[in-house]
Design a protein around this motif. Structure first.
Motif, mmCIF file in Angstrom:
data_model
loop_
_atom_site.group_PDB
_atom_site.id
_atom_site.type_symbol
_atom_site.label_atom_id
_atom_site.label_comp_id
_atom_site.label_asym_id
_atom_site.label_seq_id
_atom_site.Cartn_x
_atom_site.Cartn_y
_atom_site.Cartn_z
ATOM 1 N N SER A 4 1.182 -5.736 -2.697
ATOM 2 C CA SER A 4 2.306 -4.824 -2.909
ATOM 3 C C SER A 4 2.159 -3.516 -2.135
ATOM 4 O O SER A 4 3.149 -2.951 -1.681
ATOM 5 C CB SER A 4 2.471 -4.528 -4.400
ATOM 6 O OG SER A 4 1.296 -3.914 -4.917
ATOM 7 N N THR A 27 2.847 -8.239 3.118
ATOM 8 C CA THR A 27 2.718 -6.876 2.615
ATOM 9 C C THR A 27 3.689 -5.936 3.316
ATOM 10 O O THR A 27 4.508 -6.363 4.133
ATOM 11 C CB THR A 27 1.249 -6.413 2.776
ATOM 12 O OG1 THR A 27 1.059 -5.188 2.063
ATOM 13 C CG2 THR A 27 0.838 -6.281 4.225
ATOM 14 N N SER A 65 10.852 -10.129 -0.098
ATOM 15 C CA SER A 65 10.452 -8.738 -0.253
ATOM 16 C C SER A 65 11.586 -7.965 -0.909
ATOM 17 O O SER A 65 12.746 -8.097 -0.523
ATOM 18 C CB SER A 65 10.135 -8.141 1.114
ATOM 19 O OG SER A 65 9.856 -6.769 0.986
ATOM 20 N N GLY A 68 10.434 -1.503 -3.791
ATOM 21 C CA GLY A 68 9.403 -1.160 -4.770
ATOM 22 C C GLY A 68 9.127 0.325 -4.728
ATOM 23 O O GLY A 68 9.393 0.999 -3.738
ATOM 24 N N GLY A 84 8.063 -4.696 -3.666
ATOM 25 C CA GLY A 84 8.227 -5.627 -4.777
ATOM 26 C C GLY A 84 8.401 -7.019 -4.182
ATOM 27 O O GLY A 84 8.663 -7.166 -2.980
ATOM 28 N N SER A 85 8.259 -8.053 -4.984
ATOM 29 C CA SER A 85 8.388 -9.427 -4.486
ATOM 30 C C SER A 85 9.088 -10.304 -5.509
ATOM 31 O O SER A 85 8.845 -10.174 -6.701
ATOM 32 C CB SER A 85 7.009 -10.039 -4.219
ATOM 33 O OG SER A 85 6.275 -9.254 -3.327
ATOM 34 N N HIS A 103 7.479 -9.795 -8.953
ATOM 35 C CA HIS A 103 6.219 -9.052 -8.948
ATOM 36 C C HIS A 103 6.602 -7.621 -8.612
ATOM 37 O O HIS A 103 7.067 -7.342 -7.520
ATOM 38 C CB HIS A 103 5.280 -9.660 -7.896
ATOM 39 C CG HIS A 103 4.096 -8.821 -7.619
ATOM 40 N ND1 HIS A 103 3.180 -8.505 -8.577
ATOM 41 C CD2 HIS A 103 3.687 -8.227 -6.483
ATOM 42 C CE1 HIS A 103 2.243 -7.750 -8.040
ATOM 43 N NE2 HIS A 103 2.532 -7.561 -6.778
ATOM 44 N N GLY A 105 5.064 -4.718 -8.101
ATOM 45 C CA GLY A 105 4.472 -3.875 -7.078
ATOM 46 C C GLY A 105 3.367 -2.943 -7.509
ATOM 47 O O GLY A 105 3.278 -1.850 -6.986
#
Length: 113
Positions: A4, A27, A65, A68, A84-85, A103, A105
């Motif tokens: 992240s 990333t 992506s 975040g 963020g993902s 996710h 981050g």
């Protein structure tokens, strides 16, 4: 691996010494530049809303992506950019086995690739 953001509590000296430098690491552009300078040739910068598919043995993981933020407000300029993902996993062309996992981050997440 989905990273992240990059600073010592997420990618420390042990990770830097121990990880395979060819490991795919998705990333932020900021983190990818630093990782590449450390010899991690598998580092890949992802712009916000960019997607990347990782395929292995009939399984596909799609990483999207997302925006975040490490922290809101004035302190944000002290900290590295964050990604963020949203993850989507599928097996042999079938419908997703896991869809929409976000996710947020503030950690390193290892994903099967």
């Amino acid at each position: 691996m989905v990273l992240s953001h990059l600073h010592g509590d997420h990618f420390d000296r042990i990770a830097r010494r121990s990880l395979d430098t060819s490991l795919p690491i998705l990333t932020t552009p900021h983190a990818a530049r630093r990782l590449e300078s450390w010899g991690f040739g598998g580092a890949e910068a992802m712009a916000t809303w960019q997607s990347r598919e990782l395929v292995k043995a009939g399984e596909t993981l799609t990483v999207h992506s997302a925006p975040g933020e490490h922290t809101p407000g004035w302190a944000s300029w002290l900290l590295p950019p964050v990604m963020g993902s949203v993850l989507r996993a599928s097996r042999r062309g079938r419908r997703a086995v896991a869809e929409g996992l976000h996710h947020g981050g503030h950690a390193v997440s290892t994903v099967a690739a």
